[in-house]
Design an enzyme around this catalytic site. Structure first.
Site, PDB file in Angstrom:
ATOM      1  N   GLU A  78      -8.752 -10.931   2.123  1.00 20.83           N
ATOM      2  CA  GLU A  78      -8.958  -9.924   1.095  1.00 20.83           C
ATOM      3  C   GLU A  78      -9.318 -10.528  -0.266  1.00 20.83           C
ATOM      4  O   GLU A  78     -10.091  -9.948  -1.014  1.00 20.83           O
ATOM      5  CB  GLU A  78      -7.684  -9.064   0.955  1.00 20.83           C
ATOM      6  CG  GLU A  78      -7.892  -7.913   0.010  1.00 20.83           C
ATOM      7  CD  GLU A  78      -6.733  -6.935  -0.027  1.00 20.83           C
ATOM      8  OE1 GLU A  78      -5.620  -7.305   0.381  1.00 20.83           O
ATOM      9  OE2 GLU A  78      -6.953  -5.807  -0.483  1.00 20.83           O
ATOM     10  N   ASP A 144      -4.716 -10.002   5.769  1.00 22.33           N
ATOM     11  CA  ASP A 144      -4.269  -9.258   4.588  1.00 22.33           C
ATOM     12  C   ASP A 144      -3.001  -9.954   4.096  1.00 22.33           C
ATOM     13  O   ASP A 144      -1.940  -9.843   4.712  1.00 22.33           O
ATOM     14  CB  ASP A 144      -3.997  -7.791   4.919  1.00 22.33           C
ATOM     15  CG  ASP A 144      -3.936  -6.968   3.636  1.00 22.33           C
ATOM     16  OD1 ASP A 144      -3.684  -7.549   2.569  1.00 22.33           O
ATOM     17  OD2 ASP A 144      -4.140  -5.746   3.708  1.00 22.33           O
ATOM     18  N   ILE A 146      -1.020  -9.572   1.464  1.00 23.42           N
ATOM     19  CA  ILE A 146       0.045  -8.586   1.212  1.00 23.42           C
ATOM     20  C   ILE A 146      -0.569  -7.221   1.454  1.00 23.42           C
ATOM     21  O   ILE A 146      -1.356  -6.724   0.649  1.00 23.42           O
ATOM     22  CB  ILE A 146       0.611  -8.628  -0.225  1.00 23.42           C
ATOM     23  CG1 ILE A 146       1.307  -9.945  -0.515  1.00 23.42           C
ATOM     24  CG2 ILE A 146       1.607  -7.465  -0.432  1.00 23.42           C
ATOM     25  CD1 ILE A 146       1.940 -10.016  -1.917  1.00 23.42           C
ATOM     26  N   ASP A 147      -0.229  -6.638   2.574  1.00 25.95           N
ATOM     27  CA  ASP A 147      -0.705  -5.294   2.886  1.00 25.95           C
ATOM     28  C   ASP A 147       0.366  -4.330   2.389  1.00 25.95           C
ATOM     29  O   ASP A 147       1.548  -4.504   2.677  1.00 25.95           O
ATOM     30  CB  ASP A 147      -0.881  -5.185   4.407  1.00 25.95           C
ATOM     31  CG  ASP A 147      -1.451  -3.849   4.831  1.00 25.95           C
ATOM     32  OD1 ASP A 147      -2.164  -3.227   4.021  1.00 25.95           O
ATOM     33  OD2 ASP A 147      -1.199  -3.435   5.971  1.00 25.95           O
ATOM     34  N   HIS A 247      -4.254   7.427  -0.042  1.00 35.30           N
ATOM     35  CA  HIS A 247      -4.761   6.688   1.112  1.00 35.30           C
ATOM     36  C   HIS A 247      -5.135   7.583   2.284  1.00 35.30           C
ATOM     37  O   HIS A 247      -5.713   7.135   3.250  1.00 35.30           O
ATOM     38  CB  HIS A 247      -3.716   5.683   1.605  1.00 35.30           C
ATOM     39  CG  HIS A 247      -3.586   4.505   0.709  1.00 35.30           C
ATOM     40  ND1 HIS A 247      -2.775   3.439   0.984  1.00 35.30           N
ATOM     41  CD2 HIS A 247      -4.184   4.217  -0.467  1.00 35.30           C
ATOM     42  CE1 HIS A 247      -2.873   2.561   0.010  1.00 35.30           C
ATOM     43  NE2 HIS A 247      -3.718   3.011  -0.878  1.00 35.30           N
ATOM     44  N   SER A 276       1.562   0.420   4.507  1.00 33.71           N
ATOM     45  CA  SER A 276       1.004  -0.757   5.186  1.00 33.71           C
ATOM     46  C   SER A 276       1.011  -0.684   6.711  1.00 33.71           C
ATOM     47  O   SER A 276       1.341   0.331   7.309  1.00 33.71           O
ATOM     48  CB  SER A 276       1.747  -2.030   4.753  1.00 33.71           C
ATOM     49  OG  SER A 276       2.963  -2.181   5.470  1.00 33.71           O
ATOM     50  N   LYS A 279       3.465   0.592   9.770  1.00 33.18           N
ATOM     51  CA  LYS A 279       3.358   1.799  10.614  1.00 33.18           C
ATOM     52  C   LYS A 279       3.031   1.432  12.063  1.00 33.18           C
ATOM     53  O   LYS A 279       3.598   1.980  13.000  1.00 33.18           O
ATOM     54  CB  LYS A 279       2.265   2.732  10.071  1.00 33.18           C
ATOM     55  CG  LYS A 279       2.606   3.363   8.733  1.00 33.18           C
ATOM     56  CD  LYS A 279       1.606   4.432   8.338  1.00 33.18           C
ATOM     57  CE  LYS A 279       0.384   3.913   7.615  1.00 33.18           C
ATOM     58  NZ  LYS A 279       0.632   3.224   6.343  1.00 33.18           N
ATOM     59  N   ARG A 293      -4.111   8.753   9.898  1.00 32.48           N
ATOM     60  CA  ARG A 293      -4.703   8.306   8.636  1.00 32.48           C
ATOM     61  C   ARG A 293      -6.098   8.925   8.569  1.00 32.48           C
ATOM     62  O   ARG A 293      -7.056   8.417   9.141  1.00 32.48           O
ATOM     63  CB  ARG A 293      -4.778   6.785   8.610  1.00 32.48           C
ATOM     64  CG  ARG A 293      -5.343   6.210   7.307  1.00 32.48           C
ATOM     65  CD  ARG A 293      -5.203   4.714   7.368  1.00 32.48           C
ATOM     66  NE  ARG A 293      -5.800   3.982   6.299  1.00 32.48           N
ATOM     67  CZ  ARG A 293      -5.102   3.289   5.386  1.00 32.48           C
ATOM     68  NH1 ARG A 293      -3.802   3.306   5.396  1.00 32.48           N
ATOM     69  NH2 ARG A 293      -5.730   2.601   4.479  1.00 32.48           N
ATOM     70  N   ASP A 306      -7.021  -4.436   7.103  1.00 29.74           N
ATOM     71  CA  ASP A 306      -5.967  -3.419   7.016  1.00 29.74           C
ATOM     72  C   ASP A 306      -5.573  -2.858   8.381  1.00 29.74           C
ATOM     73  O   ASP A 306      -4.615  -2.080   8.465  1.00 29.74           O
ATOM     74  CB  ASP A 306      -6.416  -2.254   6.128  1.00 29.74           C
ATOM     75  CG  ASP A 306      -6.276  -2.568   4.650  1.00 29.74           C
ATOM     76  OD1 ASP A 306      -5.405  -3.390   4.303  1.00 29.74           O
ATOM     77  OD2 ASP A 306      -7.039  -2.003   3.847  1.00 29.74           O
TER      78      ASP A 306
END
Ligand SMILES: *[C@@H]1O[C@H](CO)[C@@H](O)[C@H](O)[C@H]1NC(C)=O
Length: 363
Positions: A78, A144, A146-147, A247, A276, A279, A293, A306
């Site tokens: 990222e 990622d 830090i997601d 989101h 993040s 889930k 989502r 992600d």
């Protein structure tokens, strides 16, 4: 069936796990420190620097480890180091903190296999290894560091997510969830030790082990094999959704649950909001059944980092993942997914979730 020690991607799993553990350790300390300083009133909610430091440090550690063991592999990460390399006081302050915190982890738990970042130029170089464009041929990693930035800043859920992609398909995923409780029943009822490590290898399975109880790599055969529950009654199904309204479209998600037959009295208790890729981990562990989502706009495209690690985790635990049409996600399309939205579910319910999504969105 016992898991053979000589499963494919053994070395990749070893390196990915140790690197994710080190990055999780580091980011957990930062997240805890934010909460502590916020509680003591010395830091405002707007101070994003801990997440910036954590993002860069985590990406530097993991990229460096991948490069050391797999020098030919590209990485889709990222972050890039451009803003850190500037002459501003802020850039210098952040950079030196990043190096300090990396040094602290490296000296607490030196690991030959992960290598050592000794100075800022090598930290920048490691961060910028994440510049791959991805694509449909060959293999590359997606990271990622830090997601779940918002969760991180709240001292809530966030994850360090690393995946290996081959010819557009995810073949390995490792996710460190520093703040995830062992037992999750609802938004209120979350108990047990905090910190989970989730791993999946295509064709082998999905696995869980506590994140912080040892520094060592635990072979898959000694981890807990996790699976989703194959059931479809709306009385017992649970849904995981994001926390941030920006989101995903929450009101449309409510209509979909109504279509699926959730009762208005219990739907709140059956919905778990988590930031993040945590889930996907909760799904894979069989603690929830459906992930919604929905696209927030027509033009929005998800980033591959992600969703990549969570994707293989759900498939290997007996679930399915698709876009709003139910089509598989394609990780060989570059740094972004071409598809709209992400829907996941156990195999017993996935089709009817997609049908409800299509009805509500009038597709
Ligand atoms: C995490 O940090 C502690 C010290 O704060 C250290 O003892 C431990 O080795 C670290 N674990 C990993 C996986 O690096």
């Amino acid at each position: 069936m016992p898991i053979a020690l000589d499963h494919p991607y053994h070395q990749e799993l070893l390196v990915a796990t140790l690197a994710v553990k080190r990055a999780s350790n580091l980011t957990k300390k930062l997240s805890d420190s934010i909460v502590n300083t916020q509680n003591s009133g010395t830091q405002t909610k707007d101070d994003k620097s801990p997440v910036t430091i954590g993002d860069y440090a985590s990406q530097a550690i993991i990229n460096h480890a991948i490069k050391k063991s797999f020098p030919l592999d590209e990485i889709v990460g990222e972050e890039d180091s451009e803003s850190l390399q500037g002459d501003s006081e802020e850039a210098k302050r952040l950079s030196s903190k990043i190096l300090d915190i990396i040094n602290e982890e490296q000296s607490n738990n030196p690991l030959e296999i992960l290598g050592n970042l000794e100075d800022l130029p090598s930290v920048f170089e490691a961060i910028d290894l994440g510049n791959s464009k991805g694509g449909s041929k060959g293999r590359f990693w997606a990271l990622d560091p830090i997601d779940g930035t918002k969760g991180f800043l709240r001292g809530d859920q966030f994850a360090v997510c690393l995946a290996l992609i081959e010819d557009g398909k995810v073949v390995l995923g490792v996710i460190g969830c520093p703040n995830l409780a062992e037992n999750i029943e609802s938004n209120e009822d979350q108990t047990g030790i905090k910190g989970g490590l989730f791993s999946a290898i295509k064709g082998v399975g999905s696995f869980y082990t506590p994140l912080f109880d040892t520094e060592d790599f635990i072979p898959l055969k000694d981890q807990e094999k996790i699976t989703m529950k194959q059931h479809s009654s709306p009385d017992s199904l649970k849904v995981v959704e994001g926390v941030e309204k920006g989101h995903s479209s929450h009101s449309t998600q409510s209509q979909i649950k109504e279509k699926l037959g959730f009762s208005a009295e219990t739907v709140v208790k059956q919905t778990i909001n988590l930031d993040s890729q945590v889930k996907y981990c909760v799904l894979a562990k069989g603690q929830a059944d459906i992930y919604l989502r929905l696209p927030i706009s027509d033009s929005y495209r998800e980033k591959i980092w992600d969703h990549a690690a969570g994707n293989v985790l759900v498939y290997e635990s007996g679930g399915l993942v698709g876009d709003i049409y139910g089509n598989e996600l394609n990780f060989g399309n570059g740094r972004l997914l071409e598809s709209k939205g992400v829907i996941a579910g156990n195999k017993a319910v996935f089709k009817s979730v997609i049908t409800s999504v299509k009805e509500v969105l009038k597709l």
